[in-house]
Design an enzyme around this catalytic site. Sequence first.
Site, mmCIF file in Angstrom:
data_model
loop_
_atom_site.group_PDB
_atom_site.id
_atom_site.type_symbol
_atom_site.label_atom_id
_atom_site.label_comp_id
_atom_site.label_asym_id
_atom_site.label_seq_id
_atom_site.Cartn_x
_atom_site.Cartn_y
_atom_site.Cartn_z
ATOM 1 N N ASP A 26 30.082 -13.597 9.889
ATOM 2 C CA ASP A 26 30.088 -14.167 8.543
ATOM 3 C C ASP A 26 31.294 -15.065 8.241
ATOM 4 O OD1 ASP A 26 28.149 -12.019 6.629
ATOM 5 O OD2 ASP A 26 28.708 -11.487 8.672
ATOM 6 N N HIS B 184 22.920 -13.354 0.911
ATOM 7 C CA HIS B 184 23.471 -14.315 -0.059
ATOM 8 C C HIS B 184 22.853 -15.704 0.109
ATOM 9 C CE1 HIS B 184 26.468 -11.610 -1.741
ATOM 10 N NE2 HIS B 184 26.802 -11.245 -0.519
#
Length: 270
Positions: free
Chosen positions: A17, A77
């Site tokens: 990430d 997200h």
Amino acid sequence: MRGPHGALMLRILFVGDIVGRPGREMLMERLPRLRSELKLDAVIANAENAAAGAGINGNIARALLQSGVDAITLGDHVWDQRGWESEIDDLPKVCRPANLPGACPGADHVILNIKGLRLAVFTVLGRTYMGLRAECPFLSADDMMRRLAGEADAFFVEAHMEATSEKIALGWHLDGRAVAVLGTHTHVPTADATVLPNGTGFMCDVGMTGPYASVLGREVRPVVDRFLDGMPRKFEVAQGDVRISGAVVDYDEVEKRTTKVELLHLRRGR
């Protein structure tokens, strides 16, 4: 890259990430050198937190691809940035999670041609402690492999999940059918990199690429205070101790199995 017996080996870096400007700038700065030093054949990166720590936009996606990232994956997200849903279809090397509802925009996989190997890359979201609506990740992965059987030679799977048990179970479920099943989402690199018995590389979480003087990439004080009193606060992206974290996977194309998975964890200046 050739293996010890002359077999063709593919080396793939999967970057965990990317968090905000600190993470993406360090990766873009270091990636050309990393590709050369590590003799990488492909780079895949989860960039769902690349825009201010939540989501992504078209400009950031294009900048990452231009810097040497071959494919971008996303997680829960995925839709956090306004307007991204109208941009994602114009970026063929970006894929949203495969087990979101079929009506969602964006591709559910990317196929990379790596020295003639057609590698399908896709992400499945977990359903344990995760809020975004998603279909069963196990059945979705099975369906993806059936659907792409004539278009892909091998599969690279990201397990974007909260629960370690769910990630481990998916690894065993896909052992022998995937090049690797690598976890993301928790932002904390784990010490369990391994090759499962039938040749699939596995790791619960490859960590985050971003500021580690933080709470999962966010400024420390507001997060601590939220735990203390429960009051809402804005969590800004932190700036200190920026690192690149990911996993390097060596795949034997002849034997059709992964031979090694190693954590790559680099601090700035190293």
